[in-house]
Write an enzyme that holds these catalytic residues in place. Structure first.
Site, PDB file in Angstrom:
ATOM      1  N   ARG A   1       3.611  -9.140  -0.520  1.00 34.62           N
ATOM      2  CA  ARG A   1       4.043  -8.666   0.792  1.00 34.62           C
ATOM      3  C   ARG A   1       5.347  -7.894   0.621  1.00 34.62           C
ATOM      4  O   ARG A   1       6.199  -8.263  -0.185  1.00 34.62           O
ATOM      5  CB  ARG A   1       4.243  -9.826   1.771  1.00 34.62           C
ATOM      6  CG  ARG A   1       2.966 -10.533   2.210  1.00 34.62           C
ATOM      7  CD  ARG A   1       2.088  -9.632   3.054  1.00 34.62           C
ATOM      8  NE  ARG A   1       0.896 -10.312   3.583  1.00 34.62           N
ATOM      9  CZ  ARG A   1      -0.277 -10.351   2.976  1.00 34.62           C
ATOM     10  NH1 ARG A   1      -0.425  -9.778   1.782  1.00 34.62           N
ATOM     11  NH2 ARG A   1      -1.310 -10.965   3.550  1.00 34.62           N
TER      12      ARG A   1
ATOM     13  N   GLU B   1       4.620  -1.725   7.127  1.00 35.37           N
ATOM     14  CA  GLU B   1       3.338  -1.071   6.879  1.00 35.37           C
ATOM     15  C   GLU B   1       2.689  -0.751   8.220  1.00 35.37           C
ATOM     16  O   GLU B   1       2.619  -1.640   9.073  1.00 35.37           O
ATOM     17  CB  GLU B   1       2.405  -1.978   6.061  1.00 35.37           C
ATOM     18  CG  GLU B   1       2.851  -2.175   4.632  1.00 35.37           C
ATOM     19  CD  GLU B   1       1.880  -3.031   3.812  1.00 35.37           C
ATOM     20  OE1 GLU B   1       0.788  -3.364   4.335  1.00 35.37           O
ATOM     21  OE2 GLU B   1       2.205  -3.377   2.679  1.00 35.37           O
TER      22      GLU B   1
ATOM     23  N   HIS C   1      -1.488  -0.559   0.108  1.00 34.94           N
ATOM     24  CA  HIS C   1      -1.972  -1.944   0.204  1.00 34.94           C
ATOM     25  C   HIS C   1      -3.484  -1.998  -0.009  1.00 34.94           C
ATOM     26  O   HIS C   1      -4.245  -2.501   0.834  1.00 34.94           O
ATOM     27  CB  HIS C   1      -1.598  -2.554   1.557  1.00 34.94           C
ATOM     28  CG  HIS C   1      -1.478  -4.053   1.508  1.00 34.94           C
ATOM     29  ND1 HIS C   1      -0.598  -4.758   2.282  1.00 34.94           N
ATOM     30  CD2 HIS C   1      -2.149  -4.992   0.768  1.00 34.94           C
ATOM     31  CE1 HIS C   1      -0.712  -6.043   2.032  1.00 34.94           C
ATOM     32  NE2 HIS C   1      -1.653  -6.218   1.114  1.00 34.94           N
TER      33      HIS C   1
END
Length: 333
Positions: free
Chosen positions: A246, A275, A294
């Site tokens: 993360r 994000e 991601h």
């Protein structure tokens, strides 16, 4: 009629009545698209699935024992939980965005570890890319010299894994055949399930001589910005930092300083904060940053792997067994 015959007759009537009353179905409420639950219907055709909107009012008189929901929750999550839910499963591997305060004691599980294989493959790919200078060494015109390069190797290099859950263990198992020396960081110091991996309990011991540092820990209030100025200072100059966990685990301002000073030689980031990353952010253009959106979890089996964890737990629930992949509401992972 004798008492014995009356009792026998009563039992027969009860048996007859029970045959006429269908058994109560196990009902699952879900915020997921109905088609995604095909594996659930295939494994448990007797289970009833009720699809819920992610926001707004829920169906009237909704009752469900189980809720399959998004890993960051929904606006109507509290209302859904109030419909008799006894177990919640988050369709994702991480729950750092989940609103734990609405659970009120209802157990929460997630699909922890489901993406371990594709993520670990992705990590090995970027470690090799860093050592073999890919894609920089691909040619689009004649080079100044042939047959000469200054490439690195994974063999003998030191890999530091921050966190040692299913993903980090999968990375370790793939790194060891390359001859890498692997350490894993666990706050508890619990023994490694991979015998060749050394477990340490301090970041100083983990980071001091690492060539590659892979962030594979959950993001919680306790781990946010665990890589900061102090922890970057523990690393040797030129280290390669990889984040597949993360974005919030890394203090990005501190990372910028470490990159500019040369303490970090390369940062390969599949996770950033926030994000999506806004246009014009410095991470897009920094020459020592390799950035992806991601996607390290992606594979042909990604979604089936996430659902498989739920189906496994559904079988346990159906048998009255303890659930797996449970999230600690205090630690939040």
């Amino acid at each position: 009629m004798s008492p014995g015959r009356r009792a026998s007759r009563a039992c027969e009537e009860i048996d007859s009545l029970s045959e006429k009353i269908p058994p109560q179905k196990l009902r699952i409420a879900t915020h997921m698209v109905a088609e995604m639950l095909a594996p659930v219907r295939a494994a448990f055709p007797e289970v009833e699935v009720v699809t819920l909107p992610v926001e707004g009012e829920l169906p009237p008189d909704l009752e469900a024992e189980i809720l399959l929901t998004l890993p960051w929750g929904t606006p109507n999550l509290a209302d859904a939980l109030a419909c008799g839910v006894k177990w919640v499963h988050a369709y994702g591997t991480g729950v750092n965005g989940f609103p734990f305060e609405v659970l009120k004691g209802v157990p929460l599980s997630c699909s922890r570890g489901a993406s371990a294989t594709p993520i670990s493959e992705w990590v090995i790919a970027v470690l090799l890319a860093a050592e073999k200078q890919l894609p920089q060494t691909w040619l689009s015109e004649p080079p100044e010299r042939w047959n000469i390069a200054d490439l690195g190797t994974l063999s003998g290099s030191r890999l530091a894994l921050i966190g040692f859950g299913a993903i980090a263990q999968a990375i370790a198992r793939r790194a060891l055949p390359f001859g890498m020396k692997v350490r894993g960081f666990r706050r508890t110091g619990r023994q490694s399930s991979v015998p060749e991996v050394e477990i340490v309990t301090s970041l100083e011991e983990l980071l001091c001589d690492a060539d590659h540092v892979v962030v594979a820990a959950p993001e919680t209030p306790a781990t946010r910005h665990m890589l900061n100025d102090e922890s970057f200072a523990l690393m040797k100059p030129g280290v390669h930092v990889v984040n597949i966990a993360r974005g919030g685990l890394i203090d990005q301002a501190a990372l910028a300083r470490a990159l500019d000073s040369g303490r970090v030689g390369l940062a390969t980031l599949d996770c950033v904060d926030p994000e999506p990353l806004p246009e014009g952010h410095w991470l897009y253009s920094h020459p020592k940053v390799r950035l992806s959106a991601h996607i390290s979890w992606s594979s042909p089996e990604s979604h089936s792997g996430l659902m498989d964890r739920f189906v496994e737990n559904l079988a346990r629930y159906h048998r009255g067994e303890a659930l797996d992949y449970l999230v600690d509401p205090v630690e939040q992972y």
